[in-house]
Design an enzyme around this catalytic site. Structure first.
Site, PDB file in Angstrom:
ATOM      1  N   GLY A  11      41.442  11.875  35.223  1.00 52.21           N
ATOM      2  CA  GLY A  11      40.224  11.064  35.179  1.00 52.21           C
ATOM      3  C   GLY A  11      38.993  11.778  34.681  1.00 52.21           C
ATOM      4  O   GLY A  11      37.875  11.401  35.040  1.00 52.21           O
ATOM      5  N   ASN A  13      37.972  11.656  31.588  1.00 49.15           N
ATOM      6  CA  ASN A  13      37.311  10.650  30.728  1.00 49.15           C
ATOM      7  C   ASN A  13      36.635   9.592  31.580  1.00 49.15           C
ATOM      8  O   ASN A  13      35.540   9.137  31.255  1.00 49.15           O
ATOM      9  CB  ASN A  13      38.310  10.023  29.754  1.00 49.15           C
ATOM     10  CG  ASN A  13      38.566  10.927  28.565  1.00 49.15           C
ATOM     11  OD1 ASN A  13      37.733  11.041  27.674  1.00 49.15           O
ATOM     12  ND2 ASN A  13      39.699  11.613  28.573  1.00 49.15           N
ATOM     13  N   LYS A  64      57.756  -6.197  34.619  1.00 49.96           N
ATOM     14  CA  LYS A  64      56.498  -5.776  33.995  1.00 49.96           C
ATOM     15  C   LYS A  64      55.509  -6.950  33.977  1.00 49.96           C
ATOM     16  O   LYS A  64      54.310  -6.781  34.145  1.00 49.96           O
ATOM     17  CB  LYS A  64      56.802  -5.315  32.570  1.00 49.96           C
ATOM     18  CG  LYS A  64      55.610  -4.807  31.808  1.00 49.96           C
ATOM     19  CD  LYS A  64      56.048  -4.169  30.505  1.00 49.96           C
ATOM     20  CE  LYS A  64      54.858  -3.707  29.710  1.00 49.96           C
ATOM     21  NZ  LYS A  64      55.033  -2.447  29.059  1.00 49.96           N
ATOM     22  N   MET A  89      49.022   5.888  31.167  1.00 51.09           N
ATOM     23  CA  MET A  89      50.259   6.267  30.490  1.00 51.09           C
ATOM     24  C   MET A  89      51.325   5.175  30.581  1.00 51.09           C
ATOM     25  O   MET A  89      52.454   5.407  31.022  1.00 51.09           O
ATOM     26  CB  MET A  89      50.774   7.596  31.067  1.00 51.09           C
ATOM     27  CG  MET A  89      49.835   8.750  30.802  1.00 51.09           C
ATOM     28  SD  MET A  89      49.409   8.885  29.035  1.00 51.09           S
ATOM     29  CE  MET A  89      48.456  10.390  29.025  1.00 51.09           C
ATOM     30  N   ARG A  90      50.927   3.977  30.175  1.00 55.44           N
ATOM     31  CA  ARG A  90      51.826   2.838  30.249  1.00 55.44           C
ATOM     32  C   ARG A  90      51.508   1.896  29.091  1.00 55.44           C
ATOM     33  O   ARG A  90      50.341   1.675  28.776  1.00 55.44           O
ATOM     34  CB  ARG A  90      51.563   2.117  31.577  1.00 55.44           C
ATOM     35  CG  ARG A  90      52.725   1.406  32.133  1.00 55.44           C
ATOM     36  CD  ARG A  90      52.421   1.004  33.550  1.00 55.44           C
ATOM     37  NE  ARG A  90      52.794   2.013  34.519  1.00 55.44           N
ATOM     38  CZ  ARG A  90      54.042   2.277  34.862  1.00 55.44           C
ATOM     39  NH1 ARG A  90      55.041   1.629  34.321  1.00 55.44           N
ATOM     40  NH2 ARG A  90      54.306   3.204  35.755  1.00 55.44           N
ATOM     41  N   ASN A 106      41.295   2.462  23.537  1.00 53.60           N
ATOM     42  CA  ASN A 106      42.103   3.598  24.005  1.00 53.60           C
ATOM     43  C   ASN A 106      41.589   4.866  23.347  1.00 53.60           C
ATOM     44  O   ASN A 106      41.016   4.829  22.259  1.00 53.60           O
ATOM     45  CB  ASN A 106      43.572   3.381  23.627  1.00 53.60           C
ATOM     46  CG  ASN A 106      44.468   4.498  24.158  1.00 53.60           C
ATOM     47  OD1 ASN A 106      44.310   4.947  25.305  1.00 53.60           O
ATOM     48  ND2 ASN A 106      45.409   4.967  23.346  1.00 53.60           N
ATOM     49  N   HIS A 108      42.939   8.789  22.219  1.00 53.23           N
ATOM     50  CA  HIS A 108      44.143   9.603  22.021  1.00 53.23           C
ATOM     51  C   HIS A 108      43.727  11.008  21.570  1.00 53.23           C
ATOM     52  O   HIS A 108      42.887  11.137  20.675  1.00 53.23           O
ATOM     53  CB  HIS A 108      45.060   8.952  20.980  1.00 53.23           C
ATOM     54  CG  HIS A 108      46.340   9.697  20.838  1.00 53.23           C
ATOM     55  ND1 HIS A 108      47.299   9.726  21.831  1.00 53.23           N
ATOM     56  CD2 HIS A 108      46.802  10.505  19.853  1.00 53.23           C
ATOM     57  CE1 HIS A 108      48.299  10.495  21.446  1.00 53.23           C
ATOM     58  NE2 HIS A 108      48.023  10.982  20.253  1.00 53.23           N
TER      59      HIS A 108
HETATM   60  C1  GAR Z   1      43.260  12.340  27.621  1.00 56.37           C
HETATM   61  O1  GAR Z   1      43.359  13.544  26.908  1.00 56.37           O
HETATM   62  C2  GAR Z   1      43.641  11.151  26.750  1.00 56.37           C
HETATM   63  O2  GAR Z   1      43.295  11.334  25.410  1.00 56.37           O
HETATM   64  C3  GAR Z   1      45.143  11.138  26.903  1.00 56.37           C
HETATM   65  O3  GAR Z   1      45.328  11.368  28.283  1.00 56.37           O
HETATM   66  C4  GAR Z   1      44.325  12.272  28.729  1.00 56.37           C
HETATM   67  C5  GAR Z   1      43.758  11.781  30.025  1.00 56.37           C
HETATM   68  O4  GAR Z   1      42.913  12.746  30.584  1.00 56.37           O
HETATM   69  N1  GAR Z   1      45.733   9.893  26.457  1.00 56.37           N
HETATM   70  C6  GAR Z   1      46.857   9.829  25.762  1.00 56.37           C
HETATM   71  O5  GAR Z   1      47.553  10.792  25.507  1.00 56.37           O
HETATM   72  C7  GAR Z   1      47.235   8.430  25.282  1.00 56.37           C
HETATM   73  N2  GAR Z   1      48.355   8.468  24.440  1.00 56.37           N
HETATM   74  P1  GAR Z   1      41.913  12.391  31.750  1.00 56.37           P
HETATM   75  O6  GAR Z   1      42.760  11.705  32.853  1.00 56.37           O
HETATM   76  O7  GAR Z   1      41.364  13.695  32.227  1.00 56.37           O
HETATM   77  O8  GAR Z   1      40.869  11.468  31.216  1.00 56.37           O
END
Ligand code: GAR
Length: 199
Positions: A11, A13, A64, A89-90, A106, A108
């Site tokens: 979390g 972000n 789902k 992650m889903r 989203n 990435h």
């Molecule tokens: C982040 O780096 C985000 O870009 C990635 O998960 C992480 C979550 O970090 N998302 C993906 O890989 C999507 N395919 P956080 O929980 O510290 O925000």
């Protein structure tokens, strides 16, 4: 406008976005955290900020569709205008994405369409790329796809380790995700086919 963040893990972000909202950089309410992982650190972070947390564990639902129907119930109750996936992650179903068409973002940790999936930073590092980066995009029914809103390049130096690269990527994420959300909230993103114009 009401925002729901969907997250499954640490979390960071989530915190960056919550901070930007608190500082008034994004003029919206952070109404809800939807989390699918009871052990996720993001839950504590949201609770400490007094943000409503909804834990929806996929294992508690036989399909789902049932899982997503429950989520939609909460989103409707809170009158959510924008869904922000931050390490969720889903994969969301086609029906779910259609229901909130052009209202799901989203992030990435790579330059899409390269290195999709859950290990974007590691995959790029191990591939030996000289540049990688961060992408914020609208969500469609495929993983890490959908029209690109913002991208930033991060250079991979010879002395970078996976850990140092992760740090650099996350620092950029925490800057550009709030920026992209602000553009959305201000009505400045116009989707034209695969392209997003910033007005
Ligand atoms: C982040 O780096 C985000 O870009 C990635 O998960 C992480 C979550 O970090 N998302 C993906 O890989 C999507 N395919 P956080 O929980 O510290 O925000």
């Amino acid at each position: 406008m009401n925002i729901a963040i969907f997250a499954s893990g640490r979390g960071t972000n989530f915190s960056a976005i919550a901070r930007a909202i608190k500082k008034g950089k994004i003029k919206a309410n952070l109404s809800l955290l939807i989390c699918d992982n009871p052990k996720a650190k993001v839950i504590g972070k949201a609770k400490r900020l007094g943000i409503k947390v909804v834990l929806v564990n996929r294992e508690d639902f036989s399909t789902k569709k049932d899982f997503e129907t429950k989520i939609i119930e909460y989103l409707e109750k809170e009158k959510i205008d924008l869904i922000v996936l931050a390490g969720f992650m889903r994969l969301l179903s086609k029906d779910f994405v259609e229901r909130f068409k052009d209202h799901i973002l989203n992030i990435h940790p790579a330059l899409l369409p390269s290195f999709k999936g859950t290990e974007g930073i590691k995959d790029a590092f191990e591939y030996g790329v000289k540049v990688t980066g961060v992408t914020v995009h609208f969500v469609d029914e495929k993983m890490d796809q959908g029209p690109i809103i913002l991208q930033r390049v991060v250079k991979v130096k010879e002395d970078d380790t996976l850990e140092s690269l992760e740090k650099k990527i996350h620092k950029v994420e925490h800057k550009i995700y709030p920026e992209a959300i602000r553009l959305f909230i201000e009505g400045r993103l116009k989707i034209e086919g695969r392209k997003v114009k910033i007005l």
